[in-house]
Write an enzyme that holds these catalytic residues in place. Structure first.
Site, mmCIF file in Angstrom:
data_model
loop_
_atom_site.group_PDB
_atom_site.id
_atom_site.type_symbol
_atom_site.label_atom_id
_atom_site.label_comp_id
_atom_site.label_asym_id
_atom_site.label_seq_id
_atom_site.Cartn_x
_atom_site.Cartn_y
_atom_site.Cartn_z
ATOM 1 N N ASP A 59 67.386 59.487 65.329
ATOM 2 C CA ASP A 59 68.052 58.769 64.250
ATOM 3 C C ASP A 59 67.668 59.310 62.875
ATOM 4 O O ASP A 59 68.518 59.435 61.987
ATOM 5 C CB ASP A 59 67.722 57.273 64.340
ATOM 6 C CG ASP A 59 68.225 56.650 65.638
ATOM 7 O OD1 ASP A 59 69.304 57.066 66.093
ATOM 8 O OD2 ASP A 59 67.544 55.762 66.186
ATOM 9 N N GLU A 80 78.206 57.992 57.366
ATOM 10 C CA GLU A 80 79.086 58.549 58.393
ATOM 11 C C GLU A 80 80.276 57.616 58.576
ATOM 12 O O GLU A 80 80.113 56.402 58.639
ATOM 13 C CB GLU A 80 78.324 58.701 59.710
ATOM 14 C CG GLU A 80 79.013 59.579 60.732
ATOM 15 C CD GLU A 80 78.139 59.841 61.940
ATOM 16 O OE1 GLU A 80 78.491 60.715 62.745
ATOM 17 O OE2 GLU A 80 77.101 59.164 62.085
ATOM 18 N N CYS A 126 62.808 76.264 66.755
ATOM 19 C CA CYS A 126 61.725 76.145 65.765
ATOM 20 C C CYS A 126 60.606 75.209 66.222
ATOM 21 O O CYS A 126 59.654 74.965 65.476
ATOM 22 C CB CYS A 126 62.279 75.659 64.425
ATOM 23 S SG CYS A 126 63.026 74.008 64.479
ATOM 24 N N ASP A 149 71.926 56.550 58.437
ATOM 25 C CA ASP A 149 72.481 56.547 59.792
ATOM 26 C C ASP A 149 72.458 55.105 60.292
ATOM 27 O O ASP A 149 71.383 54.526 60.488
ATOM 28 C CB ASP A 149 71.670 57.452 60.718
ATOM 29 C CG ASP A 149 72.211 57.458 62.137
ATOM 30 O OD1 ASP A 149 73.439 57.569 62.301
ATOM 31 O OD2 ASP A 149 71.408 57.314 63.086
#
Length: 370
Positions: free
Chosen positions: A350, A268, A343, A184
Site C-alpha cells: 500500500d 487514483e 533492487c 492510496d
C-alpha cells in the site's frame, strides 16, 4: 464564490403540517411533469419545455385546489429540478429521471426567494409557512440564493442556504514534489499516504452492524401501520443517522487536515460501481465511502486554492517498484508485502502504491490542463 450553510429548524406542529404539504406538493408536481414529458414525447416526438410546464401548473391548480396552499415558486422549483435531471441524463452524468416516492429517506423542497433570516431572534421566515425557530449557529454575509428545506427519517428539519459571498475563487497555489502527497485508498486502512503514514479505517458500519440487525428484525416483526412499528422504525433510523454522522465527521476532519498540510493531493480514479459488484467486499467498500471522501477533498481544495490530481484507474501503482521501476506482474491481492528482484527493496504494497500514485501524478503528461 458560492457557499452552503446548513441550520437546524424547530417548527411547531402547524408548521410541520405545512412543510409536509409543500414536500408532497412538490413531489406531485415533479411526478406529474415527468409523466407529461414522457407522454408528450411518445405522442409527438417533441419535448415539452419547463416554461410550458409552469404555465400548465396554473390550470392544474383549478383541478387540485390544495395546490394553492403551496408557495408557487417552490412548485416551479420542482420543474427546474426535473429539467436538470434530464440535462444530466443527456450528458450521460446520470440515469433516466425516476418518479419520486414519499418512502425516500430524504424529503425536501426549495424556496428561491422571499425568505428572511432573523439573526437576533434565531428565526427564519418561509413563504406560506411563517417564522420558524432555527439554530443559527454561524453568521454569514453575502447574497442569499435558493434555500432547501429538508426532513430526515428521524423527524429532524433543516434549512440549507446557498450564499454568494462575493469572494473570487482563489488561484491554485504552486506545488512541487515536496508539497504534494499521494494517497492510496484502502479497506484495512482507510488511506495510506506516500510519506508512509497509515490512517486506520474506523469501520463505523461494521461496529454497529449487530445492533442494526437486531433493530431491523424488530421492525420486520411489527404490524404495518401500527404505532409500535413507527417506534421501531425511528430507532433504526436514529442508528443509521448516527453512523452517517460518525462517517462524515471522520472524513471532514481528515480531508481538512490533508488539504491544510499539502499544496496538492494525488489520488487514483477508482471505479467504485464496478468494485461493489464483488459481493465479498461490497459492504466494506460502501462502509469506507471513498466517493464521499474524494468529494470533500475536491470542494475543500477549490475553496483553499489547492490542487487535486487524479491518475488513471488502470495505472499499475501496486505492481511497480517505486525505486527502480520493475513491474511485478505476478503480484496478487493477498500479497501485502513483496521484494523487488532487481533492487532487493522490500515494499509494503500500500505504501508503495501511494508513492507511485504521487510519481504518476507529477509526471508532465498528467499535469496538462492543471
Amino acid at each position: 464564490m458560492l457557499t452552503s450553510y446548513k441550520f437546524r429548524l424547530y417548527p411547531n406542529n402547524e408548521q410541520k403540517t405545512l412543510i409536509h404539504k409543500h414536500i408532497g406538493a412538490c413531489r406531485f408536481i415533479y411526478n406529474w411533469a415527468l409523466n407529461l414529458k414522457i407522454q408528450t414525447y411518445e405522442q409527438t416526438g417533441k419535448a415539452i419545455s419547463r416554461f410550458q410546464l409552469n404555465k400548465t401548473i396554473k390550470t392544474l391548480k383549478k383541478e387540485f385546489p390544495w395546490l394553492k396552499e403551496i408557495n408557487s415558486q417552490s412548485l416551479q422549483g420542482a420543474t427546474l429540478n426535473l429539467e436538470r435531471a434530464f440535462t444530466n441524463f443527456f450528458r450521460k452524468k446520470a440515469s433516466f429521471p425516476k418518479f419520486k416516492t414519499k418512502k425516500h429517506p430524504r424529503q425536501s423542497f426549495q424556496i428561491p426567494q422571499h425568505y428572511k433570516v432573523d439573526w437576533e431572534n434565531n428565526k427564519v421566515f418561509l413563504p406560506k409557512i411563517g417564522w420558524v425557530k432555527a439554530k443559527l449557529h454561524r453568521k454569514f454575509e453575502g447574497e442569499m440564493r435558493t434555500v432547501t428545506i429538508s426532513k430526515t427519517p428521524t423527524g429532524k428539519y433543516f434549512i440549507s442556504i446557498i450564499v454568494e459571498d462575493g469572494k473570487p475563487i482563489p488561484n491554485k497555489q504552486p506545488f512541487d514534489e515536496k508539497t504534494t502527497i499521494g494517497i492510496d485508498l484502502g479497506i484495512t486502512h482507510f488511506c495510506i499516504l506516500s510519506n508512509g503514514e497509515k490512517i486506520d479505517n474506523p469501520k463505523h458500519l461494521k461496529k454497529s452492524l449487530q445492533r442494526l440487525k437486531v433493530l431491523q428484525k424488530r421492525l420486520s416483526r411489527k404490524q404495518k401501520g401500527s404505532n409500535n412499528r413507527e417506534k421501531a422504525r425511528l430507532k433504526l433510523a436514529k442508528l443509521h443517522e448516527k453512523i452517517v454522522n460518525q462517517r462524515n465527521d471522520f472524513q471532514h476532519k481528515l480531508s481538512f487536515k490533508l488539504i491544510g498540510e499539502n499544496q496538492a493531493i494525488a489520488l487514483e480514479d477508482l471505479n467504485v460501481k464496478g468494485m461493489v459488484k464483488n459481493h465479498n467486499l461490497a459492504q466494506s467498500i460502501l462502509d469506507v465511502a471513498w466517493s464521499s471522501f474524494v468529494s470533500k477533498l475536491m470542494y475543500k481544495a477549490e475553496k483553499f486554492g489547492k490542487t487535486i490530481i487524479k491518475i488513471g484507474r488502470f495505472e499499475p501503482s501496486s505492481k511497480i517498484c517505486s525505486v527502480c521501476g520493475y513491474y511485478n506482474g505476478n503480484l496478487d491481492l493477498k500479497n501485502r508485502v513483496w521484494k523487488c528482484p532487481v533492487c532487493n527493496t522490500e515494499h509494503d504494497r500500500d505504501v508503495n502504491a501511494a508513492v507511485n500514485i504521487k510519481k504518476f501524478a507529477l509526471d508532465r503528461q498528467n499535469l496538462i490542463g492543471l
